[in-house]
Motif scaffolding. Sequence first.
Motif, short mmCIF file in Angstrom:
data_model
loop_
_atom_site.label_atom_id
_atom_site.label_comp_id
_atom_site.label_asym_id
_atom_site.label_seq_id
_atom_site.Cartn_x
_atom_site.Cartn_y
_atom_site.Cartn_z
N ALA A 1 -5.09 -4.22 5.69
CA ALA A 1 -5.17 -5.31 6.68
C ALA A 1 -6.47 -5.22 7.47
N PRO A 2 -6.94 -6.37 7.94
CA PRO A 2 -8.12 -6.36 8.82
C PRO A 2 -7.72 -5.80 10.20
N PRO A 3 -8.68 -5.30 10.96
CA PRO A 3 -8.36 -4.72 12.27
C PRO A 3 -7.96 -5.79 13.29
N ALA A 4 -7.19 -5.33 14.29
CA ALA A 4 -6.80 -6.24 15.36
C ALA A 4 -8.01 -6.54 16.25
N LEU A 5 -8.29 -7.80 16.46
CA LEU A 5 -9.46 -8.19 17.25
C LEU A 5 -9.09 -8.70 18.64
N ASN A 6 -7.80 -8.73 18.90
CA ASN A 6 -7.31 -9.00 20.26
C ASN A 6 -7.95 -10.24 20.87
N GLY A 7 -7.90 -11.33 20.15
CA GLY A 7 -8.39 -12.60 20.70
C GLY A 7 -9.82 -12.92 20.37
N ASN A 8 -10.50 -12.04 19.69
CA ASN A 8 -11.93 -12.28 19.41
C ASN A 8 -12.19 -12.83 18.01
N ALA A 9 -11.13 -13.11 17.31
CA ALA A 9 -11.32 -13.64 15.95
C ALA A 9 -11.47 -15.16 15.98
N PRO A 10 -12.24 -15.72 15.08
CA PRO A 10 -13.02 -15.02 14.06
C PRO A 10 -14.37 -14.58 14.63
N ASP A 11 -14.69 -13.31 14.45
CA ASP A 11 -15.96 -12.81 14.98
C ASP A 11 -17.05 -12.77 13.92
N GLY A 12 -16.67 -13.18 12.68
CA GLY A 12 -17.67 -13.22 11.62
C GLY A 12 -18.06 -11.86 11.11
#
Lengths: 254, 189
Positions: free
Chosen positions: A186-197
């Motif tokens: 799985a991709p890491p949790a970005l906590n609201g910053n997705a999509p960060d590219g």
Amino acid sequence: MRSIAATFLLIGFVLAAAGYGTWAVYEDTEASADNSITDGTLDLVLTDTTPSADAQWMLFNAYPGNNVQEEGDIRIYNNGSIDADHVEISFELSCYEDNDGNISNGIVAGPESDTNQTGIGNWPKEIIVLSMAYTESPSNSNSGLDLVYTDLNGYHYNSSYLTDIDGDGYITLYDLSQQVITGLYAPPALNGNAPDGDHYTTFQMKLQVRNMNYPQNDWQGDVCELVVHVALAQNPNQHVLSPGGVTVHLPGGS
Amino acid sequence: MKNGLLALLVVGVVLSGLGAGTWAYFDDTETSSGNYIAAGTLDLVVNGVGTFDTSLGGDGIGPGDSDNWGITIQNAGTVDGTLTLKFTNYDYTEGTPATIHPAGSDDLKDVTYITLSLEGNPVDISALDTNGDGHVSLSELENQVIDLGALTAGSSETLTVSWEIDPDADNGIQGDKIQFDIEFHLQQS
């Protein structure tokens, strides 16, 4: 005896009261306020290089031929606050008997040269997955997975993730519709910053319409929509998705 | 004792309910839709038919007669194709009356010569002239596949089939009749 006991009890209370006054030394109290329990989130976001992950595989005017290919990919983000354990992917085919490869102008059986005007024949079994890969960005994280590939030794698929359901030697859209690809990292949790590219996984797939070396007129003019379902699961024991299957729509809504 | 067991059972049910809540892990699902695979079509449409008949009550043709048939061929599909044809399914009737003298020995399909043109341009079928007489007869054409080239999606062409009966044909063709199909085949290119 009973009155003696009552007397001791009374004395006891008096002493206790006296002691309480005596033992009341300095004290200070602080409160740790505003404590709360907030659920984490597991929030899946799909994109491509464009904001939408829709319409990644668009193959029009298809016919049997090695040069008839279409490649697409999906970027998978976890916009939540909890790391997911794994990703699952399933495939749903919604197909239409049609006469001109265009269902926006209505669903009509035909054309005359279509040898199966009450269905799509074996079309899903004649569209093979020419390549399939699952990778992560940044590239120095999890290793890429070549799930389907062709090299000088022939056609290969990773049997840890994929099953050739009908045993024809290829992973086809039919095979994909009957299974769930699971256990993908799985991709890491970005906590609201997705999509960060930057922090995502990518599912890539190239399709090819096989030339079966026999007439394949039974799907002339027909149309299939491929719906790709992607799930993030928190726990290794979770099985979120089910196989998507194939649904055939005939003119008249039957 | 019975009450105690009941109490334990109740406690167990309550605990399992709590457990079910605990075990319901998070998940989230999204879809990529609007991915379409649409098949093209290769749909051949042919219009045109012709006859010639030397039999009694037929077309009344004889040696030296000739005519043309125009046949329109259309690729009504969306995929380019390559067009071929063949003269096939011959049904020959020998009908020379016994009263004809001399009876002659010619066969209608040997003395009927065919030329083809596509959109006014001659189609070279000289390779099928196996007896080297400078003509390609119906006999020589039977079941031979003739390449007519590309027929792109949506386009149509007119094939002209010209026939001529050898002016020197003898009485052997009197009353004869031949019926055949011109079969067109469009293959995706």
